[in-house]
Design a protein around this motif. Structure first.
Motif, PDB file in Angstrom:
ATOM      1  N   ALA A 121       0.833  -1.207   0.000  1.00 32.42           N
ATOM      2  CA  ALA A 121       0.000   0.000   0.000  1.00 32.42           C
ATOM      3  C   ALA A 121       0.862   1.250   0.000  1.00 32.42           C
ATOM      4  CB  ALA A 121      -0.934  -0.005   1.203  1.00 32.42           C
ATOM      5  N   PHE A 122       1.912   1.259   0.801  1.00 34.23           N
ATOM      6  CA  PHE A 122       2.797   2.420   0.895  1.00 34.23           C
ATOM      7  C   PHE A 122       3.467   2.699  -0.448  1.00 34.23           C
ATOM      8  CE2 PHE A 122       6.768   4.589   1.895  1.00 34.23           C
ATOM      9  CZ  PHE A 122       6.327   5.599   2.745  1.00 34.23           C
ATOM     10  N   SER A 123       4.080   1.685  -1.039  1.00 32.02           N
ATOM     11  CA  SER A 123       4.781   1.883  -2.313  1.00 32.02           C
ATOM     12  C   SER A 123       3.808   2.206  -3.444  1.00 32.02           C
ATOM     13  CB  SER A 123       5.650   0.671  -2.658  1.00 32.02           C
ATOM     14  OG  SER A 123       4.884  -0.497  -2.697  1.00 32.02           O
ATOM     15  N   SER A 124       2.625   1.615  -3.424  1.00 31.66           N
ATOM     16  CA  SER A 124       1.620   1.921  -4.444  1.00 31.66           C
ATOM     17  C   SER A 124       1.169   3.373  -4.340  1.00 31.66           C
ATOM     18  CB  SER A 124       0.416   0.990  -4.315  1.00 31.66           C
ATOM     19  OG  SER A 124       0.801  -0.337  -4.545  1.00 31.66           O
ATOM     20  N   THR A 131       1.112   8.682  -6.601  1.00 31.72           N
ATOM     21  CA  THR A 131       1.265  10.136  -6.454  1.00 31.72           C
ATOM     22  C   THR A 131       2.216  10.697  -7.496  1.00 31.72           C
ATOM     23  OG1 THR A 131       0.792   9.975  -4.092  1.00 31.72           O
ATOM     24  CG2 THR A 131       1.907  11.974  -4.847  1.00 31.72           C
ATOM     25  N   ILE A 132       3.318  10.012  -7.728  1.00 30.78           N
ATOM     26  CA  ILE A 132       4.264  10.469  -8.759  1.00 30.78           C
ATOM     27  C   ILE A 132       3.593  10.492 -10.125  1.00 30.78           C
ATOM     28  CG2 ILE A 132       6.375   9.840 -10.003  1.00 30.78           C
ATOM     29  CD1 ILE A 132       7.425   8.780  -7.251  1.00 30.78           C
ATOM     30  N   LEU A 133       2.875   9.425 -10.457  1.00 31.38           N
ATOM     31  CA  LEU A 133       2.196   9.362 -11.754  1.00 31.38           C
ATOM     32  C   LEU A 133       1.119  10.439 -11.877  1.00 31.38           C
ATOM     33  CD1 LEU A 133       1.901   5.496 -12.203  1.00 31.38           C
ATOM     34  CD2 LEU A 133       3.445   7.056 -13.408  1.00 31.38           C
ATOM     35  N   LEU A 134       0.396  10.679 -10.801  1.00 33.59           N
ATOM     36  CA  LEU A 134      -0.622  11.726 -10.827  1.00 33.59           C
ATOM     37  C   LEU A 134       0.004  13.081 -11.105  1.00 33.59           C
ATOM     38  CD1 LEU A 134      -2.787  10.509  -7.847  1.00 33.59           C
ATOM     39  CD2 LEU A 134      -3.621  10.865 -10.185  1.00 33.59           C
ATOM     40  N   LEU A 135       1.139  13.353 -10.532  1.00 30.15           N
ATOM     41  CA  LEU A 135       1.809  14.630 -10.769  1.00 30.15           C
ATOM     42  C   LEU A 135       2.332  14.730 -12.202  1.00 30.15           C
ATOM     43  CD1 LEU A 135       3.679  15.036  -7.361  1.00 30.15           C
ATOM     44  CD2 LEU A 135       1.586  16.200  -8.123  1.00 30.15           C
ATOM     45  N   VAL A 136       2.819  13.624 -12.735  1.00 26.01           N
ATOM     46  CA  VAL A 136       3.316  13.620 -14.121  1.00 26.01           C
ATOM     47  C   VAL A 136       2.169  13.845 -15.107  1.00 26.01           C
ATOM     48  CG1 VAL A 136       4.299  12.144 -15.932  1.00 26.01           C
ATOM     49  CG2 VAL A 136       5.354  12.227 -13.662  1.00 26.01           C
ATOM     50  N   ALA A 181      -3.220  10.080   2.671  1.00 27.43           N
ATOM     51  CA  ALA A 181      -3.821   9.464   3.859  1.00 27.43           C
ATOM     52  C   ALA A 181      -3.226   8.076   4.104  1.00 27.43           C
ATOM     53  CB  ALA A 181      -5.333   9.379   3.707  1.00 27.43           C
ATOM     54  N   VAL A 182      -3.024   7.313   3.046  1.00 24.75           N
ATOM     55  CA  VAL A 182      -2.411   5.983   3.177  1.00 24.75           C
ATOM     56  C   VAL A 182      -0.981   6.118   3.691  1.00 24.75           C
ATOM     57  CG1 VAL A 182      -1.555   3.988   1.863  1.00 24.75           C
ATOM     58  CG2 VAL A 182      -3.865   4.833   1.469  1.00 24.75           C
ATOM     59  N   ILE A 183      -0.216   7.010   3.083  1.00 23.94           N
ATOM     60  CA  ILE A 183       1.184   7.186   3.474  1.00 23.94           C
ATOM     61  C   ILE A 183       1.290   7.628   4.932  1.00 23.94           C
ATOM     62  CG2 ILE A 183       3.244   8.592   3.069  1.00 23.94           C
ATOM     63  CD1 ILE A 183       2.346   8.596   0.041  1.00 23.94           C
ATOM     64  N   VAL A 184       0.549   8.666   5.286  1.00 27.30           N
ATOM     65  CA  VAL A 184       0.607   9.185   6.666  1.00 27.30           C
ATOM     66  C   VAL A 184       0.085   8.147   7.653  1.00 27.30           C
ATOM     67  CG1 VAL A 184      -0.330  10.941   8.225  1.00 27.30           C
ATOM     68  CG2 VAL A 184       0.540  11.602   5.971  1.00 27.30           C
ATOM     69  N   GLY A 185      -1.016   7.501   7.315  1.00 27.41           N
ATOM     70  CA  GLY A 185      -1.581   6.483   8.202  1.00 27.41           C
ATOM     71  C   GLY A 185      -0.618   5.340   8.459  1.00 27.41           C
ATOM     72  N   LEU A 216       2.699   5.439   8.099  1.00 25.83           N
ATOM     73  CA  LEU A 216       3.852   5.944   8.848  1.00 25.83           C
ATOM     74  C   LEU A 216       3.515   6.084  10.327  1.00 25.83           C
ATOM     75  CD1 LEU A 216       5.337   8.630   6.433  1.00 25.83           C
ATOM     76  CD2 LEU A 216       6.313   6.401   7.024  1.00 25.83           C
ATOM     77  N   LEU A 217       2.326   6.569  10.632  1.00 24.42           N
ATOM     78  CA  LEU A 217       1.912   6.709  12.033  1.00 24.42           C
ATOM     79  C   LEU A 217       1.725   5.345  12.691  1.00 24.42           C
ATOM     80  CD1 LEU A 217      -0.565   9.720  11.857  1.00 24.42           C
ATOM     81  CD2 LEU A 217       1.755   9.681  12.801  1.00 24.42           C
TER      82      LEU A 217
END
Length: 129
Positions: A81-84, A89-94, A113-117, A119-120
């Motif tokens: 989930a984290f790597s996805s 996010t990178i693809l969305l920005l591109v 939300a996935v990344i922060v969740g 990490l927490l």
């Protein structure tokens, strides 16, 4: 009940990447705009953009695999989930300039939300625990 909601959200977010993949192939575009990296930086045509669009399969499959891992209680779901979320996010920005902005915005919000969740979850002391 919360597990069901999380599994549903992860799975639907993964499946939603089909729309971004189709957009990279020239379908469902809201404008004639193209991915800024492909068009402006690489000065390439729609064919290369479509080929690079295959990278959308990574978060699509990754989020679905993370969902299955979450349901199966396999600890590896968190890294998937984290790597996805990072790749998404990178693809969305591109592809930002060629996407429906509201879809892209909410996809980024979900990814963050996935990344922060996650990490927490790994650093409970940040939550005061």
């Amino acid at each position: 009940m919360l597990r069901l909601v999380v599994a549903f959200a992860l799975g639907m977010h993964g499946i939603g990447h089909v729309l971004f993949l189709a957009n990279a192939w020239g379908y469902w575009k809201t404008t004639n705009a193209r991915a800024w990296v492909v068009a402006d930086v690489l000065h390439a045509d729609q064919t290369l953009e479509g080929a690079l669009g295959l990278f959308w399969i990574v978060p699509l499959v990754g989020f679905i695999a993370a969902t299955l891992g979450f349901i199966a209680n396999d600890a590896r779901w968190t890294m998937l989930a984290f790597s996805s979320a990072i790749v998404s996010t990178i693809l969305l920005l591109v592809w930002w300039s060629s996407l429906n902005v509201s879809s892209a915005f909410f996809a980024i919000v979900f990814n963050v939300a996935v990344i922060v969740g996650l990490l927490l979850q790994r650093q409970p002391h940040l939550l005061g625990r």
